[in-house]
Design an enzyme around this catalytic site. Structure first.
Site, PDB file in Angstrom:
ATOM      1  N   CYS A 161      67.948  19.955  -8.054  1.00  0.00           N
ATOM      2  CA  CYS A 161      67.603  18.535  -8.070  1.00  0.00           C
ATOM      3  C   CYS A 161      68.198  17.809  -9.271  1.00  0.00           C
ATOM      4  CB  CYS A 161      66.094  18.294  -8.007  1.00  0.00           C
ATOM      5  SG  CYS A 161      65.777  16.578  -7.574  1.00  0.00           S
ATOM      6  N   CYS A 338      68.176  12.977  -2.737  1.00  0.00           N
ATOM      7  CA  CYS A 338      67.477  12.956  -4.007  1.00  0.00           C
ATOM      8  C   CYS A 338      66.622  11.705  -4.081  1.00  0.00           C
ATOM      9  CB  CYS A 338      68.517  12.981  -5.131  1.00  0.00           C
ATOM     10  SG  CYS A 338      67.776  13.468  -6.666  1.00  0.00           S
TER      11      CYS A 338
END
Ligand code: FAD
Length: 394
Positions: A161, A338
């Site tokens: 991430c 994201c």
């Protein structure tokens, strides 16, 4: 039993999702999962745990509750690969062979690559959202902060991430503002990368947000050491190698990460250490009965759970084709996502493919900050994860 038709290594996001989908799709189901941990974590929640929105326990479930019925859970760790013999060995010394192997071992966090970090973590206002047992200390740091320098770091390695190192900074900024202490705070983002975000569309919104909220950007600056007792961090410029020491009143560290060592030292690895893989079929180019997905796979895209949601059906379809002796038709396009929290109740939802082209789900501009997208992240996505994705339905 020491042989399985399909052996899955790792019972995290990728391993469980693939196992659950196989459960629905295969007539004969001879699948085992090797996973040492009794707990499974929904890691995307840790951003909001660090920001004080949820307790960390909400990100945790028992592994046994997620193993699909009929799958064998081998509670052990993989120690060594022997793909030439279609076999792995576990740390307890067991040899297990397979017809097909799915490698889903996640990413390794290299806490020890930053001297001072392991000793300092969890005290002296040194925190990180990147571990379950640390994440609530981030919230303590945000609450006890009384002004001064707040630093947020991003390493030069691949991380899981890529947005998470900055999400917690935006929450912190918002929190300090709400507490009325924002004027006493200097918020600095120190990143070893050359830009705030890789995809231009979302980068523009984030750069604007950073300017509007008075956050200082320090790019190409790599955290190389922490001095926990003097509360200072040492950064090195990635090109000039010039070092500077910066004092902090709190620091949130995103540690460097790499492929798990057991993969790096195996014949399955690419030169960069990740599992070598065809980026479309997710099959190993040299060992054709080996597939991989998730953080440990050498795919040129951002490592996220959202990416796994699109990778898992490709692995499952191609495994079924391989079992049937047919060509592999399913292809992954590099999709990743994201959800970048830019404050409490605000989020931009970045979604893009291998070429950095936006692949947006909703019929509006997802580069704009929205409350609806924040609700999606905080409430809808965790439900989707536990009840649909890990059950093989989404
Ligand atoms: P993991 O889920 O980490 O699973 C790997 C598994 O392998 C683990 O269960 C581990 O115990 C097991 N394992 C390790 N070594 C061995 C061994 N030797 N033998 C057997 N098993 C082993 N993703 C998003 O999509 N959206 C987000 O907003 C988001 N935010 C994030 C925020 C934070 C702070 C973090 C930390 C992550 C975030 N992610 C996000 C990333 C996401 O959580 C990961 O990309 C995803 O969980 C990767 O899945 P995986 O199956 O590859 O690895």
């Amino acid at each position: 039993k020491t042989h399985y038709q399909i052996l899955i290594l790792g019972g995290g996001t990728a391993g469980i999702t693939v196992a659950a989908q196989l459960r629905h799709k295969l007539q004969t189901f001879d699948v085992a999962i090797i996973e040492p941990s009794t707990k499974h974590y929904y890691q995307p929640l840790w951003t909001l745990v660090g920001g004080g929105v949820f307790p960390k326990e909400q990100s945790e479930r028992l592994e046994e509750s997620l193993i699909p019925s009929g799958a064998i859970w081998i509670r052990d760790s993989v120690a060594e690969f022997a793909p030439e013999q279609n076999r792995i060995t576990t740390t307890s010394g067991k040899a297990i062979s397979y017809d097909y192997l799915v490698i889903a071992l996640g990413i390794q966090i290299d806490w020890d690559k930053i001297p001072g970090l392991r000793e300092g973590l969890g005290r002296n206002q040194i925190c990180s959202n990147y571990a379950f047992d640390q994440v609530d200390y981030t919230w303590e740091c945000l609450q006890s902060f009384q002004g001064g320098n707040a630093l947020f770091t991003m390493p030069g390695t691949a991380v899981k991430c890529g947005g998470a190192p900055q999400k917690i900074m935006y929450l912190a900024e918002d929190h300090f503002r709400r507490r009325g202490i924002r004027r006493q705070c200097n918020i600095h983002y120190y990143s070893a990368q050359g830009a705030l975000f890789a995809v231009e569309k979302y980068r523009k919104t984030l750069e604007k947000h950073v300017v509007e909220t008075g956050i200082e950007l320090n790019l190409k600056q790599n955290l190389v050491e922490i001095l926990p007792d003097s509360k200072a961090a040492i950064f090195e410029h990635v090109e000039t190698k010039e070092r500077r020491q910066v004092g902090f009143d709190m620091i949130h560290v995103t540690p460097p990460m790499s492929a798990p060592s057991i993969i790096q030292k195996s014949t399955l690895a690419s030169s960069a250490g990740w599992v070598e893989v065809d980026k479309h079929t997710l099959q190993h180019p040299r060992f054709r009965n080996v597939f991989t997905l998730g953080d440990c796979a050498g795919l040129p895209t951002s490592k996220t759970g959202a990416a796994i949601r699109k990778q898992a059906p490709v692995v499952v379809a191609n495994l079924r084709s391989a079992l049937a002796g047919e060509p592999l038709a399913a292809k992954y396009n590099g999709y990743t996502s994201c959800p970048i929290v830019t404050g409490y109740g605000k989020l931009i939802l970045a979604e893009f493919d291998y070429d950095g082209n936006p692949q947006e789900t909703f019929p509006f501009d997802q580069a704009q900050e929205r409350w609806s997208m924040y609700l999606l992240k905080a409430y809808a996505l965790p439900t989707l994860y536990w009840n649909a994705m890990l059950r093989g339905w989404a």
